[in-house]
Structure formats: C-alpha cells, structure tokens
Write a protein that holds these residues in place. Structure first.
Motif, mmCIF file in Angstrom:
data_model
loop_
_atom_site.group_PDB
_atom_site.id
_atom_site.type_symbol
_atom_site.label_atom_id
_atom_site.label_comp_id
_atom_site.label_asym_id
_atom_site.label_seq_id
_atom_site.Cartn_x
_atom_site.Cartn_y
_atom_site.Cartn_z
ATOM 1 N N VAL A 156 25.335 35.741 46.565
ATOM 2 C CA VAL A 156 25.436 34.280 46.609
ATOM 3 C C VAL A 156 26.627 33.868 47.474
ATOM 4 O O VAL A 156 26.517 32.977 48.324
ATOM 5 C CB VAL A 156 25.567 33.697 45.182
ATOM 6 N N VAL A 157 27.759 34.540 47.275
ATOM 7 C CA VAL A 157 28.968 34.222 48.046
ATOM 8 C C VAL A 157 28.724 34.471 49.532
ATOM 9 O O VAL A 157 29.123 33.668 50.378
ATOM 10 C CB VAL A 157 30.177 35.033 47.522
ATOM 11 N N GLU B 102 40.928 40.414 39.228
ATOM 12 C CA GLU B 102 41.987 41.374 38.910
ATOM 13 C C GLU B 102 43.332 40.675 38.748
ATOM 14 O O GLU B 102 44.110 41.024 37.850
ATOM 15 C CB GLU B 102 42.070 42.467 39.976
ATOM 16 N N CYS B 103 43.612 39.697 39.591
ATOM 17 C CA CYS B 103 44.865 38.934 39.456
ATOM 18 C C CYS B 103 44.897 38.177 38.135
ATOM 19 O O CYS B 103 45.926 38.136 37.442
ATOM 20 C CB CYS B 103 45.033 37.967 40.625
ATOM 21 N N LEU C 81 30.481 39.990 38.975
ATOM 22 C CA LEU C 81 31.076 39.400 40.177
ATOM 23 C C LEU C 81 30.569 40.103 41.436
ATOM 24 O O LEU C 81 30.329 39.453 42.462
ATOM 25 C CB LEU C 81 32.602 39.457 40.108
ATOM 26 N N LEU C 82 30.396 41.402 41.362
ATOM 27 C CA LEU C 82 29.854 42.139 42.505
ATOM 28 C C LEU C 82 28.406 41.732 42.765
ATOM 29 O O LEU C 82 27.990 41.605 43.922
ATOM 30 C CB LEU C 82 29.981 43.643 42.280
ATOM 31 N N LEU D 179 35.123 41.289 47.849
ATOM 32 C CA LEU D 179 36.531 41.586 47.599
ATOM 33 C C LEU D 179 37.317 40.370 47.103
ATOM 34 O O LEU D 179 38.206 40.520 46.259
ATOM 35 C CB LEU D 179 37.183 42.155 48.859
ATOM 36 N N LEU D 180 36.998 39.177 47.607
ATOM 37 C CA LEU D 180 37.711 37.978 47.133
ATOM 38 C C LEU D 180 37.477 37.705 45.652
ATOM 39 O O LEU D 180 38.446 37.561 44.895
ATOM 40 C CB LEU D 180 37.345 36.761 47.969
ATOM 41 N N PRO D 181 36.218 37.627 45.191
ATOM 42 C CA PRO D 181 36.020 37.394 43.745
ATOM 43 C C PRO D 181 36.635 38.491 42.884
ATOM 44 O O PRO D 181 37.227 38.211 41.836
ATOM 45 C CB PRO D 181 34.499 37.367 43.587
#
Length: 179
Positions: free
Chosen positions: A134-135, A170-171, A128-129, A163-165
C-alpha cells in the motif's frame, strides 16, 4: 488488467516476454494471497477480537502465517528477480519477502511458546511489512502527481515502502521501553 493479463497496464507493461513462464504462477499466487493476508492481518490487530474470541484470533493467525510462508513470501521472492525498477529494487523486494516470512515465523514461534508480548511485536512488524504494498502505491501516486521522472525514485521507494514504517515502529517500541 490481470485476468486476462493486459500488458499495457502499469504493472504488467514490459513483462510479456517472461509472464507466461513461472512468473505467471508467482504473480497470481501473490495477488491472491497478498491482499488476503493483509485483510486477515487487519482483523488480527484488533484487541477486541483477541480478547472476545481468542480461538478465532488463533485460527486466523495460523491462516495468515500459512498464507505468508507458503504463498506471499515465496511468490514475492520469485517476482523480486523480475523487478522493473532494476537490481536495487530487486534486492529490496527480495529482502522484503525474506523479512516478512521471518517476522511471521518468529511471531508464530513466540505465540507457541506463550511469549505473547514478543508475539505481538513480531506480528506487528509482519503486518507493517505486508502494508508496504500500500505504501509503495502511495509513493507511486505521489511521484506521478509531483511529476518525478528521476531514475532513482522507484528503486528508492521500494526500500522506503517497508523500511520507513518498520523504522517508525522500532523507534516507537524503543521509546516505550524507556518510559
């Protein structure tokens, strides 16, 4: 626009004064290893590959961690100090580089001690990092389409791109533990 460097292109605009020093080496290492590690990561998240060809998964995993620890993170950290969006973005990019390397190293260690559930979680974080590039480009395109000209937009999107992804992941992980 990168070979030879085109200093009128979006990313290289304004970088001519320092590009030909050590920044150039970090830049080229990053644009070669970054997409490579992202593609390898995309292959590695496949459960089918992991179950059918575990040896290939292991080899590609070592390749990805080597790319991240030896090229992606160090070059990203070096380039972070030259962020066009200012010091807030620089800190965000440096934190991203350090976080990516940390996740890769902890993920590798977890696999080596055969803690495969932890290994998967850490390597998902790492992937994800890696996807933050791409994000970040998606945020940039969105900003252009919406005509955003606020000075805070680009530095903020640097942080939000990773931080969003990571927060969603994590949620989701916390939610799974309580089911």
């Amino acid at each position: 626009n990168y070979l030879p460097p085109n200093f009128f292109s979006d990313f290289l605009r304004g970088r001519e004064s320092y590009f030909f020093g050590s920044y150039r080496w970090a830049f080229y290492a990053h644009i070669i290893s970054g997409p490579g590690s992202l593609i390898v990561g995309l292959i590695l998240v496949s459960d089918r590959l992991r179950f059918r060809v575990p040896k290939l998964h292991r080899i590609l995993g070592y390749l990805q961690v080597a790319l991240i620890l030896l090229m992606v993170a160090p070059s990203g950290l070096w380039m972070a100090f030259y962020a066009a969006a200012g010091p807030f973005a620089s800190v965000g990019l440096a934190a991203l580089a350090i976080s990516t390397a940390t996740c890769a190293a902890i993920g590798l260690r977890a696999a080596m001690v055969r803690r495969f559930v932890d290994h998967r979680r850490w390597m998902w974080r790492c992937f994800l990092l890696l996807c933050s590039a791409v994000v970040l480009r998606m945020f940039g395109g969105l900003g252009k389409v919406l005509g955003v000209t606020a000075f805070w937009y680009n530095p903020l999107t640097v942080w939000l791109s990773w931080l969003l992804p990571l927060t969603f992941f994590e949620c989701r992980e916390r939610g799974r533990r309580y089911l």
